[in-house]
Motif scaffolding. Sequence first.
Motif, PDB file in Angstrom:
ATOM      1  N   VAL A 166      17.269  30.588  19.184  1.00  0.00           N
ATOM      2  CA  VAL A 166      15.943  30.427  18.588  1.00  0.00           C
ATOM      3  C   VAL A 166      15.853  29.181  17.719  1.00  0.00           C
ATOM      4  O   VAL A 166      14.897  28.392  17.828  1.00  0.00           O
ATOM      5  CB  VAL A 166      15.565  31.681  17.768  1.00  0.00           C
ATOM      6  N   GLN A 167      16.841  28.963  16.863  1.00  0.00           N
ATOM      7  CA  GLN A 167      16.799  27.810  15.971  1.00  0.00           C
ATOM      8  C   GLN A 167      16.819  26.499  16.745  1.00  0.00           C
ATOM      9  O   GLN A 167      16.014  25.590  16.494  1.00  0.00           O
ATOM     10  CB  GLN A 167      17.994  27.854  15.001  1.00  0.00           C
ATOM     11  N   THR A 168      17.737  26.412  17.709  1.00  0.00           N
ATOM     12  CA  THR A 168      17.830  25.192  18.504  1.00  0.00           C
ATOM     13  C   THR A 168      16.569  24.992  19.332  1.00  0.00           C
ATOM     14  O   THR A 168      16.080  23.864  19.499  1.00  0.00           O
ATOM     15  CB  THR A 168      19.060  25.242  19.435  1.00  0.00           C
ATOM     16  N   LYS A 169      16.031  26.076  19.841  1.00  0.00           N
ATOM     17  CA  LYS A 169      14.809  26.005  20.638  1.00  0.00           C
ATOM     18  C   LYS A 169      13.666  25.409  19.822  1.00  0.00           C
ATOM     19  O   LYS A 169      12.936  24.529  20.302  1.00  0.00           O
ATOM     20  CB  LYS A 169      14.445  27.402  21.140  1.00  0.00           C
ATOM     21  N   GLU A 170      13.507  25.874  18.581  1.00  0.00           N
ATOM     22  CA  GLU A 170      12.427  25.340  17.754  1.00  0.00           C
ATOM     23  C   GLU A 170      12.675  23.878  17.399  1.00  0.00           C
ATOM     24  O   GLU A 170      11.729  23.080  17.347  1.00  0.00           O
ATOM     25  CB  GLU A 170      12.263  26.195  16.503  1.00  0.00           C
ATOM     26  N   ASP A 171      13.926  23.506  17.180  1.00  0.00           N
ATOM     27  CA  ASP A 171      14.245  22.101  16.933  1.00  0.00           C
ATOM     28  C   ASP A 171      13.849  21.244  18.137  1.00  0.00           C
ATOM     29  O   ASP A 171      13.297  20.144  17.990  1.00  0.00           O
ATOM     30  CB  ASP A 171      15.743  21.930  16.674  1.00  0.00           C
ATOM     31  N   MET A 172      14.116  21.747  19.337  1.00  0.00           N
ATOM     32  CA  MET A 172      13.789  21.009  20.547  1.00  0.00           C
ATOM     33  C   MET A 172      12.278  20.950  20.774  1.00  0.00           C
ATOM     34  O   MET A 172      11.759  19.955  21.287  1.00  0.00           O
ATOM     35  CB  MET A 172      14.484  21.642  21.747  1.00  0.00           C
ATOM     36  N   GLN A 173      11.574  21.988  20.392  1.00  0.00           N
ATOM     37  CA  GLN A 173      10.117  21.957  20.497  1.00  0.00           C
ATOM     38  C   GLN A 173       9.536  20.850  19.614  1.00  0.00           C
ATOM     39  O   GLN A 173       8.640  20.104  20.039  1.00  0.00           O
ATOM     40  CB  GLN A 173       9.536  23.316  20.104  1.00  0.00           C
ATOM     41  N   LEU A 174      10.046  20.748  18.396  1.00  0.00           N
ATOM     42  CA  LEU A 174       9.597  19.675  17.505  1.00  0.00           C
ATOM     43  C   LEU A 174       9.940  18.311  18.085  1.00  0.00           C
ATOM     44  O   LEU A 174       9.141  17.366  18.025  1.00  0.00           O
ATOM     45  CB  LEU A 174      10.225  19.838  16.125  1.00  0.00           C
ATOM     46  N   LEU A 175      11.133  18.207  18.669  1.00  0.00           N
ATOM     47  CA  LEU A 175      11.562  16.935  19.255  1.00  0.00           C
ATOM     48  C   LEU A 175      10.644  16.510  20.393  1.00  0.00           C
ATOM     49  O   LEU A 175      10.206  15.359  20.450  1.00  0.00           O
ATOM     50  CB  LEU A 175      13.000  17.051  19.758  1.00  0.00           C
ATOM     51  N   ILE A 176      10.347  17.431  21.316  1.00  0.00           N
ATOM     52  CA  ILE A 176       9.561  17.036  22.487  1.00  0.00           C
ATOM     53  C   ILE A 176       8.132  16.680  22.104  1.00  0.00           C
ATOM     54  O   ILE A 176       7.523  15.779  22.691  1.00  0.00           O
ATOM     55  CB  ILE A 176       9.594  18.141  23.572  1.00  0.00           C
ATOM     56  N   ARG A 177       7.608  17.328  21.059  1.00  0.00           N
ATOM     57  CA  ARG A 177       6.268  16.929  20.598  1.00  0.00           C
ATOM     58  C   ARG A 177       6.304  15.561  19.940  1.00  0.00           C
ATOM     59  O   ARG A 177       5.378  14.754  20.102  1.00  0.00           O
ATOM     60  CB  ARG A 177       5.703  17.978  19.631  1.00  0.00           C
ATOM     61  N   GLN A 178       7.368  15.269  19.197  1.00  0.00           N
ATOM     62  CA  GLN A 178       7.486  13.953  18.575  1.00  0.00           C
ATOM     63  C   GLN A 178       7.598  12.865  19.640  1.00  0.00           C
ATOM     64  O   GLN A 178       6.964  11.810  19.553  1.00  0.00           O
ATOM     65  CB  GLN A 178       8.719  13.912  17.662  1.00  0.00           C
ATOM     66  N   ILE A 179       8.411  13.118  20.664  1.00  0.00           N
ATOM     67  CA  ILE A 179       8.545  12.152  21.755  1.00  0.00           C
ATOM     68  C   ILE A 179       7.214  11.961  22.474  1.00  0.00           C
ATOM     69  O   ILE A 179       6.830  10.834  22.815  1.00  0.00           O
ATOM     70  CB  ILE A 179       9.630  12.620  22.743  1.00  0.00           C
ATOM     71  N   TRP A 180       6.500  13.049  22.704  1.00  0.00           N
ATOM     72  CA  TRP A 180       5.196  12.974  23.356  1.00  0.00           C
ATOM     73  C   TRP A 180       4.243  12.099  22.546  1.00  0.00           C
ATOM     74  O   TRP A 180       3.529  11.244  23.108  1.00  0.00           O
ATOM     75  CB  TRP A 180       4.639  14.384  23.531  1.00  0.00           C
ATOM     76  N   ARG A 181       4.228  12.262  21.233  1.00  0.00           N
ATOM     77  CA  ARG A 181       3.342  11.447  20.401  1.00  0.00           C
ATOM     78  C   ARG A 181       3.791   9.988  20.391  1.00  0.00           C
ATOM     79  O   ARG A 181       2.969   9.075  20.428  1.00  0.00           O
ATOM     80  CB  ARG A 181       3.316  11.985  18.963  1.00  0.00           C
ATOM     81  N   ASP A 182       5.103   9.756  20.354  1.00  0.00           N
ATOM     82  CA  ASP A 182       5.612   8.389  20.256  1.00  0.00           C
ATOM     83  C   ASP A 182       5.449   7.600  21.556  1.00  0.00           C
ATOM     84  O   ASP A 182       5.242   6.384  21.529  1.00  0.00           O
ATOM     85  CB  ASP A 182       7.094   8.394  19.867  1.00  0.00           C
ATOM     86  N   THR A 183       5.584   8.272  22.700  1.00  0.00           N
ATOM     87  CA  THR A 183       5.582   7.566  23.980  1.00  0.00           C
ATOM     88  C   THR A 183       4.241   7.606  24.706  1.00  0.00           C
ATOM     89  O   THR A 183       3.967   6.761  25.561  1.00  0.00           O
ATOM     90  CB  THR A 183       6.649   8.141  24.930  1.00  0.00           C
TER      91      THR A 183
END
Length: 257
Positions: A166-183
Amino acid sequence: MTLELVDVCKDYRVRGQRKRALDGVSLTVSPREFLCVVGASGSGKSTLLSLVAGLTTPTSGEITVEGRPITGPGPDRGLVFQTGSLYPWRTVERNVAFGLELLALDTAERRRRVDWYLAETGLAAVRRSLPRQLSGGQQQRVAIARALVCEPDVLLLDEPFGALDVQTKEDMQLLIRQIWRDTGTTVLMVTHDVEEAVFLGTRVVVLASDPGRVAAETRIPLADDRDLTAKRTPVFHELRASVEDLVRASHRREVIR
């Protein structure tokens, strides 16, 4: 880039009998959209993504990216599976660089892209590590960086966080949204996790089961820069409950039918 599916059907042969996995699916994914597709088992979520990736071909209908028909895999679409599927003999940076070896880029541009995506995904410090030396979350970061380094028009995600805690999953969710916004990359993601779909998506499409087809869709009116606190808001709980009801209702109709 716009991704469009028009009246897409997909049939398989199972023990000599025809099995329809998708039936008349029509979808338009707009540039920079983060579209999440959810549905019960048998709704054809992974089949849908496989068709868009060009790994299989539709029985009928058409799939296009910016008006160009999809006839097979291509660098305009990056794909991330539930497991990283990394090359175990390659280091992190050489896994990320793999797709670039197929493109006509000079050495400096390849190095620039690898460096940028390693930094973007938080992997710069482990760039010379082998996959077996990484955690599950780090391996998925490598898979995401590898898919994005070719700078595809569309990023395809096939339940990429389903095997994580669960913890890693939420970290990855934040990551993919950040990448989506950046790219600014257009994203099409399939997941069985409604909470994940509502948190990540700008729009959620619900597929009915047996055969898979579009049953409903919901726009997600949450801020693009949302963080995990969004999951604790009343509007989020209402959206999640609404989508869960749509999934349950579409599946129940199929069971009764």
